[in-house]
Design an enzyme around this catalytic site. Structure first.
Site, PDB file in Angstrom:
ATOM      1  N   GLN A  18       7.216   2.745  -6.507  1.00  0.00           N
ATOM      2  CA  GLN A  18       8.608   3.743  -6.303  1.00  0.00           C
ATOM      3  C   GLN A  18       9.575   3.387  -6.269  1.00  0.00           C
ATOM      4  O   GLN A  18      10.102   4.189  -6.589  1.00  0.00           O
ATOM      5  CB  GLN A  18       8.821   2.923  -4.225  1.00  0.00           C
ATOM      6  CG  GLN A  18       7.609   2.877  -3.360  1.00  0.00           C
ATOM      7  CD  GLN A  18       7.071   4.061  -2.744  1.00  0.00           C
ATOM      8  OE1 GLN A  18       7.678   5.008  -2.678  1.00  0.00           O
ATOM      9  NE2 GLN A  18       6.189   4.001  -2.360  1.00  0.00           N
ATOM     10  N   TYR A  55       0.919  -0.546  -0.210  1.00  0.00           N
ATOM     11  CA  TYR A  55       0.226   0.146   0.224  1.00  0.00           C
ATOM     12  C   TYR A  55       0.780   1.412   0.322  1.00  0.00           C
ATOM     13  O   TYR A  55       1.802   1.231   0.057  1.00  0.00           O
ATOM     14  CB  TYR A  55      -1.465   0.353   1.372  1.00  0.00           C
ATOM     15  CG  TYR A  55      -0.489   0.082   2.786  1.00  0.00           C
ATOM     16  CD1 TYR A  55       0.607   0.321   2.869  1.00  0.00           C
ATOM     17  CD2 TYR A  55      -2.119  -0.275   3.521  1.00  0.00           C
ATOM     18  CE1 TYR A  55       0.371   0.048   4.557  1.00  0.00           C
ATOM     19  CE2 TYR A  55      -1.613  -0.858   5.196  1.00  0.00           C
ATOM     20  CZ  TYR A  55      -0.218  -0.400   5.358  1.00  0.00           C
ATOM     21  OH  TYR A  55      -0.068  -0.271   6.590  1.00  0.00           O
ATOM     22  N   GLU A  56      -0.370   1.977  -0.022  1.00  0.00           N
ATOM     23  CA  GLU A  56       0.996   3.749  -0.818  1.00  0.00           C
ATOM     24  C   GLU A  56       2.066   3.415  -1.823  1.00  0.00           C
ATOM     25  O   GLU A  56       2.496   4.204  -0.795  1.00  0.00           O
ATOM     26  CB  GLU A  56       1.647   4.232   1.148  1.00  0.00           C
ATOM     27  CG  GLU A  56       1.779   5.537   1.266  1.00  0.00           C
ATOM     28  CD  GLU A  56       0.238   5.885   1.568  1.00  0.00           C
ATOM     29  OE1 GLU A  56      -0.134   5.865   1.752  1.00  0.00           O
ATOM     30  OE2 GLU A  56       0.204   7.629   0.540  1.00  0.00           O
ATOM     31  N   GLY A  57       1.419   2.823  -2.753  1.00  0.00           N
ATOM     32  CA  GLY A  57       2.304   2.783  -3.217  1.00  0.00           C
ATOM     33  C   GLY A  57       3.379   1.306  -3.600  1.00  0.00           C
ATOM     34  O   GLY A  57       4.275   1.366  -2.719  1.00  0.00           O
TER      35      GLY A  57
END
Lengths: 592, 592
Positions: A447, A440-442
């Site tokens: 990334q 999650y969060e990319g």
């Protein structure tokens, strides 16, 4: 049971990640070392004594949905109240709204400890902090006045509503829609999934930040707006009004972080209110919603990185304690009576030291990233440099730390042998919790794309090159220290840095040649390479600082272990970046 | 949903692992290629159509204990009955007791498919096969006559009772005790933990093989005896008699393999029968119990290796299918309308190809190990060679495959993004199930100790050196093939083999110098190094065979991907073996 490593954290902040220098130069305002130590100690106490003891029940019971209400695990409501009472929610929030406006370095250190205590619990304030940041940076004065104080105190929590079933990494295709109303408000309609702490019973109100599309919005990412949508409407006097037209439809049944309710949220279904549509207010400008999200992305991604560090620390503590207690067999050289503690077996020692080195490396990278964020908030000539440094470090901190979290948790299970597979032992929970963080969060793949295509080209490549030059200075300092304890560290760092430089140069050239597919083929190995070299260098920095202090708590030895055992991987990673694309492309026929 | 890769398995057996040559030389008795194909097809059908559909419910419900009885998940009793009816239990068992005496190669291939279907289910026959093997090899004629037929048919299942709370890797300290009775029987007392399928409701009787100590036994591993202890006593006419004095006290709450009951067994507590003590019969000689266990260890360890291969295959199938379906973003070079399938993104392709290469490598190593076991069962001049080859390959097959299982399952979750963390998706189960395999049947650390201290010295080191020479021939064949598709494979294999040879020589010398701690410090990296080099070589062998066939199903491309992307790690592993011990020893102060 987890015990917050307050001294280790303070050492890393001050002597490795840059806080010491920033403090001595007065770059952190009134903040002094005493206050830093006091805050870390108290955050550590809270994590150790209040959060950690409730982690297991949170995992076992999980969050439960009944009649649209989400019940948290036993004890978690009180835990959250104690959290508020401790004033922890507003560590970095603006003072105007009751926050303490402290540096992010302190916040990430505290976040680490809370996440070690219970990652599922720490997600609540993590999401709220993100929401505070977005409203602070982009909300109107009216929105700030109405919402921020209670969010900063923690009386109200916040959420981020981005994902939809068909829109995950690619938000450009999201379908939630917003309609304008004549009073300046909006009405929202749509479904959002994977909404962390989207509904629960520990706060009076929940402030949802929701990405949605206006009827006349352009297609793609340039047609997305950000809205503030409270669970309960808020009257002008600050009291709570009617229930807004939104609800939690279901909770996900997840591998880990069971105590954290992961909600499917339905907006504008007509379940509540007279008129269909959840009432919301625009944050920032119409169609500029993604830009608003991006301003908080460094912090949010770093916060997820802290989850990785946190799991590393907790899993390592647990494994070391077990390996010291558990006896089995006789290790070579063991002269004691009967069986030796398994920590004496070289293979077990190798696992534990690898866990320690990865933990320290991930921590140092993440704190250094927080330091860069703090420095970037200061105006002046260094502003752009630090902004770029923070941007460069963020994907590495997020990906390296979360991967380390998974690897270290898995090694922790292995150290426990058969007991590691038994849930009551607690080692398995760390792996289950850790496994979401690379996603999650990319995702870590996203990334890596960000690192290679957006961060390497910063200042025409000068940012990354300058950073590499700084790393060389660390290697030189190790060499000049003439400390036997470092063993072959200087040469190993040199080799790792050279690998990093070659891979960097190759990527910059390949990007310049517009060979995106080739560059992206090596993005993930490159990201790992960067993190590994930073691990070696930061461990060395810690070792050098320790030697200056005359101390000997093993930092130099751990650095040497990392340099001589872990860093050898950099050559293979460089090779994958520079030489891996052609065979990857050729083998795609297997996936057709 | 999993679909058994029957053709891939047949190809690997015949063209990589040695079955083709063995068949053509008539070394496998009457067995012909048609029968091999028919058995594989039918085993694949059973795994795909009967086992796999019941895996999820097995995971969700788990095995449940109530009033001393263990209930299997819904549908599993019928599944087990169909299993018996299919005659699958006795594939390699002696013909005298109803078995088919087929080669182990066929059995491990079938085991792979059943484990892909449901590892928790396949554990039942896996344990029974081990028990059959022990009784066949060491049981008296009377024991064989009384028990084997029903165990071979599967009407009765078997278990292995080794572990006690304080005795896991080190069985020398086990405390369960056995008392002699004048009729030649024994009475057993004690507690055993982690007993797989120790109690369940799918078979009429359960035959426990139990390690225990006689009152006058020497201390340590030389005082352990092996006993056959049935759940129900068996009358002379084969009918079931009284319940024996043993029971399942509790089930473990585990990270994975929920459908497999992991029991704490209590022997001789007086719960059943007139006289305290579970009635048992000696297998083999008194105090030679561990030796009896060792004869079946290669097969049992290889069977666990197959669990790793099985998870690799199933997790890879699932991830590839998802990555082809799921669209998100636009990959570089994507010319289609809208979003591209995520398989088009280089980073996702890298993960999937890594999964495929590890799967194929682990499979080939494991089948080659089974081939060596089969060959070792033949008398004559090759007997010792193949016995040694099987001994050498066993720890590598077990450890490399089970590690690959964990890594591939974890990558599979990553490919699924957020959906991977949701239990209903099924990707997370593979990781939860896979995580036990590096632990049981000798942890992978124990395998590494075995590899380095017992297997490398076989025939004074000639066995391993001869094997390395064979690997060089494969590299030479690749070079001589002049096939462009291999890319840099030959040179990469050369480098990997050289790393393996250097590490081997160093270990042999270090062992000869009696520096056990130094040698053992590098045991795990060495084991991984060996597996990785074998992966490259066996993938090359497959590629060469395919090119001979004129086929082009991508084997050469996958081999090249592995050679150019995965094998670069061998240098770092060699370095860890040869140079890692000193820094590891120095860093132990951190664990004190």
């Amino acid at each position: 049971m987890y015990k917050a490593p307050v001294e280790e954290i303070a050492f890393t902040l001050k002597h490795v990640a840059g806080m010491g220098e920033a403090l001595s130069k007065g770059l952190l305002g009134d903040l002094g070392e005493d206050l830093v130590d006091a805050i870390l100690a108290e955050a550590g106490r809270f994590a150790t004594e209040e959060v950690a003891p409730l982690a297991e029940i949170g995992d076992r019971q999980g969050a439960r949905l009944a009649d649209g209400e989400v019940r948290l695990p036993d004890g978690w409501r009180d835990l959250y109240r104690n959290w508020i009472a401790g004033g922890w929610n507003g560590l970095t929030a603006p003072e105007a709204f009751g926050g303490q406006a402290l540096p992010h370095m302190l916040n990430v250190a505290a976040l680490e400890m809370w996440n070690s205590g219970s990652m599922a619990f720490a997600l609540a304030p993590t999401l709220t902090m993100g929401a505070i940041e977005a409203v602070s940076a982009h909300g109107s004065a009216a929105l700030k006045d109405k919402y921020l104080e209670k969010m900063v105190s923690g009386e109200w929590t916040g959420t981020m509503n981005l994902t939809e079933p068909h829109a995950g990494s690619d938000l450009g295709v999201l379908k939630a829609r917003a309609e304008r109303r004549s009073d300046g408000s909006y009405r929202l309609f749509g479904q959002k999934i994977f909404i962390t702490w989207g509904e629960h019973d520990a706060a009076e109100n929940i402030i949802h930040l929701v990405l949605a599309r206006l009827p006349d919005a352009p297609a793609g990412t340039r047609g997305i707006s950000l809205f503030l949508v409270p669970k309960f409407l808020v009257n002008d006097d600050g009291s709570l009004g009617a229930r807004n037209d939104l609800f939690c439809h279901s909770l996900e049944h997840k591998l880990g972080i069971h105590g954290s309710p992961t909600c499917t949220m339905i907006y504008g279904d007509g379940k509540f209110g007279d008129e269909k549509g959840a009432v919301g207010w625009l944050i920032g400008e119409e169609n500029k919603g993604l830009a608003c999200m991006f301003t908080m992305m460094n912090n949010a991604r770093l916060a997820v990185g802290m989850q990785g560090v946190a799991i590393c620390e907790a899993a390592t503590q647990k494994a070391v304690a077990y390996a010291r207690e558990r006896t089995q067999g006789r290790a070579p050289g063991w002269s004691g009576a009967g069986m030796s503690p398994i920590v004496e077996h070289p293979d077990v020692a190798r696992m534990l030291l690898t866990m320690k080195a990865l933990t320290q490396g991930a921590r140092a990278i993440s704190y250094a990233c927080a330091h860069a964020i703090d420095m970037s908030h200061r105006a002046g000539e260094g502003h752009r440099h630090w902004q770029e440094r923070a941007a460069l470090l963020t994907p590495i901190a997020k990906s390296f730390s979360t991967e380390a979290g998974v690897d270290v948790a898995s090694l922790g299970i292995q150290v426990h042998g058969g007991m590691g597979f038994i849930e009551e032992t607690g080692a398995a929970r760390y792996l289950r919790d850790a496994r979401i963080a690379p996603i999650y969060e990319g995702t870590n793949g996203i990334q890596a794309i960000d690192l290679v295509t957006r961060k390497l080209p910063l200042s025409g490549g000068d940012q990354v090159k300058g950073f590499i030059a700084e790393l060389r200075e660390i290697a030189d300092s190790v060499r000049c220290s003439n400390l036997d304890g470092f063993g072959d560290t200087a040469a190993r760092l040199d080799a790792g840095i050279a690998d990093l430089e070659q891979a960097t140069d190759w990527l910059l050239k390949t990007l310049a040649d517009e060979k995106a597919a080739e560059a992206l083929s090596g993005a993930t190995p490159y990201q790992r390479l960067f993190g590994l070299v930073l691990t070696g260098c930061y461990l060395a920095k810690g070792g050098l600082a320790e030697s200056g202090d005359g101390g000997s708590d093993g930092r130099i030895a751990l650095c040497r272990f990392a340099a001589e055992n872990l860093l050898a991987e950099t050559a293979a990673l460089r090779d994958r970046v520079v030489n891996g694309a052609a065979s990857l492309a050729a083998a795609r026929i297997l996936l057709a």
